[in-house]
Each structure stands twice: as C-alpha cells, then as structure tokens.
Design a protein around this motif. Sequence first.
Motif, PDB file in Angstrom:
ATOM      1  N   GLY A  15       0.825  -1.198   0.000  1.00 58.98           N
ATOM      2  CA  GLY A  15       0.000   0.000   0.000  1.00 58.98           C
ATOM      3  C   GLY A  15       0.861   1.250   0.000  1.00 58.98           C
ATOM      4  N   SER A  16       0.453   2.271   0.754  1.00 56.76           N
ATOM      5  CA  SER A  16       1.194   3.526   0.804  1.00 56.76           C
ATOM      6  C   SER A  16       2.020   3.643   2.077  1.00 56.76           C
ATOM      7  N   ILE A  17       2.111   2.557   2.838  1.00 57.36           N
ATOM      8  CA  ILE A  17       2.832   2.594   4.109  1.00 57.36           C
ATOM      9  C   ILE A  17       4.297   2.235   3.865  1.00 57.36           C
ATOM     10  N   PRO A  18       5.242   3.081   4.295  1.00 54.44           N
ATOM     11  CA  PRO A  18       6.651   2.751   4.092  1.00 54.44           C
ATOM     12  C   PRO A  18       6.997   1.427   4.756  1.00 54.44           C
ATOM     13  N   CYS A  19       7.993   0.791   4.239  1.00 49.92           N
ATOM     14  CA  CYS A  19       8.401  -0.514   4.750  1.00 49.92           C
ATOM     15  C   CYS A  19       9.890  -0.465   5.077  1.00 49.92           C
ATOM     16  N   PRO A  20      10.254  -0.524   6.355  1.00 47.54           N
ATOM     17  CA  PRO A  20       9.387  -0.522   7.538  1.00 47.54           C
ATOM     18  C   PRO A  20       8.959   0.893   7.935  1.00 47.54           C
ATOM     19  N   ALA A  21       7.876   0.974   8.699  1.00 51.65           N
ATOM     20  CA  ALA A  21       7.303   2.263   9.073  1.00 51.65           C
ATOM     21  C   ALA A  21       7.989   2.885  10.282  1.00 51.65           C
ATOM     22  N   GLY A  22       8.741   2.100  11.034  1.00 49.67           N
ATOM     23  CA  GLY A  22       9.345   2.615  12.262  1.00 49.67           C
ATOM     24  C   GLY A  22       8.389   2.441  13.429  1.00 49.67           C
ATOM     25  N   GLY A  23       8.664   3.105  14.541  1.00 48.97           N
ATOM     26  CA  GLY A  23       7.833   2.947  15.727  1.00 48.97           C
ATOM     27  C   GLY A  23       8.505   2.038  16.737  1.00 48.97           C
ATOM     28  N   ASN A  24       7.760   1.684  17.779  1.00 49.58           N
ATOM     29  CA  ASN A  24       8.301   0.858  18.851  1.00 49.58           C
ATOM     30  C   ASN A  24       8.354  -0.604  18.425  1.00 49.58           C
ATOM     31  N   ASP A  25       9.504  -1.248  18.634  1.00 45.38           N
ATOM     32  CA  ASP A  25       9.650  -2.663  18.314  1.00 45.38           C
ATOM     33  C   ASP A  25       9.132  -3.479  19.494  1.00 45.38           C
ATOM     34  N   LEU A  26       8.110  -4.294  19.254  1.00 43.15           N
ATOM     35  CA  LEU A  26       7.491  -5.081  20.313  1.00 43.15           C
ATOM     36  C   LEU A  26       7.980  -6.527  20.338  1.00 43.15           C
ATOM     37  N   LEU A  27       8.881  -6.874  19.440  1.00 43.05           N
ATOM     38  CA  LEU A  27       9.389  -8.243  19.388  1.00 43.05           C
ATOM     39  C   LEU A  27      10.474  -8.478  20.428  1.00 43.05           C
ATOM     40  N   VAL A  28      10.629  -9.737  20.823  1.00 44.71           N
ATOM     41  CA  VAL A  28      11.745 -10.169  21.652  1.00 44.71           C
ATOM     42  C   VAL A  28      12.764 -10.810  20.715  1.00 44.71           C
ATOM     43  N   ASN A  29      14.020 -10.409  20.825  1.00 39.17           N
ATOM     44  CA  ASN A  29      15.088 -10.911  19.968  1.00 39.17           C
ATOM     45  C   ASN A  29      14.742 -10.703  18.484  1.00 39.17           C
ATOM     46  N   PRO A  30      14.447  -9.478  18.075  1.00 37.98           N
ATOM     47  CA  PRO A  30      14.044  -9.237  16.689  1.00 37.98           C
ATOM     48  C   PRO A  30      15.147  -9.496  15.667  1.00 37.98           C
ATOM     49  N   GLY A  31      16.409  -9.480  16.095  1.00 40.95           N
ATOM     50  CA  GLY A  31      17.523  -9.683  15.176  1.00 40.95           C
ATOM     51  C   GLY A  31      18.041 -11.105  15.113  1.00 40.95           C
ATOM     52  N   PHE A  32      17.349 -12.052  15.760  1.00 39.91           N
ATOM     53  CA  PHE A  32      17.762 -13.471  15.745  1.00 39.91           C
ATOM     54  C   PHE A  32      19.204 -13.630  16.227  1.00 39.91           C
ATOM     55  N   GLU A  33      19.525 -12.938  17.314  1.00 38.69           N
ATOM     56  CA  GLU A  33      20.912 -12.905  17.766  1.00 38.69           C
ATOM     57  C   GLU A  33      21.257 -13.950  18.822  1.00 38.69           C
ATOM     58  N   THR A  34      20.346 -14.264  19.726  1.00 37.20           N
ATOM     59  CA  THR A  34      20.774 -14.943  20.951  1.00 37.20           C
ATOM     60  C   THR A  34      20.193 -16.339  21.121  1.00 37.20           C
ATOM     61  N   ASP A  35      20.955 -17.156  21.848  1.00 39.62           N
ATOM     62  CA  ASP A  35      20.528 -18.446  22.387  1.00 39.62           C
ATOM     63  C   ASP A  35      19.780 -19.322  21.385  1.00 39.62           C
ATOM     64  N   TYR A  36      20.471 -19.758  20.363  1.00 40.15           N
ATOM     65  CA  TYR A  36      19.897 -20.741  19.449  1.00 40.15           C
ATOM     66  C   TYR A  36      19.827 -22.087  20.159  1.00 40.15           C
ATOM     67  N   ARG A  37      18.712 -22.774  20.031  1.00 39.04           N
ATOM     68  CA  ARG A  37      18.526 -24.035  20.736  1.00 39.04           C
ATOM     69  C   ARG A  37      17.670 -24.978  19.907  1.00 39.04           C
ATOM     70  N   ALA A  38      17.800 -26.265  20.200  1.00 37.43           N
ATOM     71  CA  ALA A  38      17.036 -27.288  19.481  1.00 37.43           C
ATOM     72  C   ALA A  38      15.577 -27.242  19.904  1.00 37.43           C
ATOM     73  N   GLN A  39      14.702 -27.365  18.908  1.00 35.82           N
ATOM     74  CA  GLN A  39      13.269 -27.499  19.170  1.00 35.82           C
ATOM     75  C   GLN A  39      12.847 -28.877  18.674  1.00 35.82           C
ATOM     76  N   GLY A  40      13.014 -29.862  19.530  1.00 35.44           N
ATOM     77  CA  GLY A  40      12.580 -31.213  19.207  1.00 35.44           C
ATOM     78  C   GLY A  40      13.655 -32.106  18.627  1.00 35.44           C
ATOM     79  N   ASN A  41      14.538 -31.576  17.770  1.00 35.02           N
ATOM     80  CA  ASN A  41      15.600 -32.398  17.195  1.00 35.02           C
ATOM     81  C   ASN A  41      16.751 -31.503  16.738  1.00 35.02           C
ATOM     82  N   ASP A  42      17.863 -32.147  16.389  1.00 33.40           N
ATOM     83  CA  ASP A  42      19.069 -31.387  16.027  1.00 33.40           C
ATOM     84  C   ASP A  42      18.961 -30.688  14.680  1.00 33.40           C
ATOM     85  N   ALA A  43      17.927 -30.971  13.898  1.00 31.56           N
ATOM     86  CA  ALA A  43      17.734 -30.294  12.619  1.00 31.56           C
ATOM     87  C   ALA A  43      16.910 -29.024  12.767  1.00 31.56           C
TER      88      ALA A  43
END
Length: 199
Positions: A15-43
């Motif tokens: 639409g006409s909304i810039p990407c990204p629009a800015g504003g407050n970031d409500l995500l936790v770990n938005p940059g995928f930086e920390t504590d990688y861990r297995a979810q169920g298996n090693d893959a």
Amino acid sequence: PTPTDTPTIAPTTVGSIPCPAGGNDLLVNPGFETDYRAQGNDATIVAQSWVAWWLRGSDTNQQPDFRQAVDAFQVHSGSSAQQLYKSRAQYQGGVYQIVENAAITPGTVLQFSAWGQGRSCAEGADCSQGVSIDPANMFMRVGIDPTGNLDAKAGSVLWSPYFNPIDQYMVQCVTATAQSSQVVVFTWSSPDKPRLNQD
C-alpha cells in the motif's frame, strides 16, 4: 493471500505505508541474535523467542533444517541470522513469534517487517560463497495473525506479497489491526523447485 495461492513476485512495499514504518519494536530478539537451541531435534535450531513451523505431507512440503547462520554474506546486521535450509527438496516454512505487550489492545494498528535473503544453486554448482546458480524462486513473505492464532495456514493470517531476494537482503512488511492483546507474526519461505543448495 493464503498458503494455497499461486505465488507471484510483488514489489517490496505494501500500500502507501513505508516498509518498515518505524515505531516501537514489540518483538523479543528481533535480530535473531541470541541463544539458538534445538526445538525437538538437532535439525531444528531456532533463535530464542522464535518457534519453527513448516507444512507437512507432500513432496513440496518437506521439513527444512533450521540453524544459526554466521557467515558474513548470510547476516544482514549483528552477528547471526535465522536460516532455513533444505537440499534437493522443497518446503514451506519459517518461524513465528507470539507477541504479547501492554501496547497491544484490540484496535492497535501493527506492522511486521523482516529482512530476507535467498540462496539457491543447481546440482553440481558451488554455492558456498553466497552466489546463486540457476536458482529457484524463493517466494518469501511475512504475515501477522491479528487474532493470535498459531497456525500459518489459518485464514486469519494477513500476508504481505511474495518477494524473491536472491543473493541480497530485501525487506518486506505487512500491517494488521489487532483483534486481541496477543498477535502472532510469521516469516514464510517456499522455494518453487528443488535445488542442491537452498536456504
């Protein structure tokens, strides 16, 4: 769009909304930086606060491997990126995060944006330095479920157009109006051909 739509490549704005629009970031770990861990298996190695998902049940819906990417050509910013990978097969998958924040109430307008990069190399090609050879279309997009549903196939998920960022990072975004105090954001990737290297 829904997961059954025929993918088409679209511009990287909504639409006409810039990407990204800015504003407050409500995500936790938005940059995928920390504590990688297995979810169920090693893959399935996923960044903290994110959850892996994929569609199951056909030749084009194989389980991708999830892992931490650290090579310079794989990382947009910071020191790592979330990678999905599958050799010689296709998949439809990504990661999601449940977003609960005091700033979210029914009627709150939200935007989710994510940087994506695809790499794809045909059988016998060397893709080790991040340069694709005879690539598949990667068909990436981002989505928000304003109802808080965890199912990427749900009709309540609002999706951005598909984009195809081969060998370069591009940003895509989507907006939605929250219907509860919890929303879910999704990344999506669905390469359209099997390739030797594909992530």
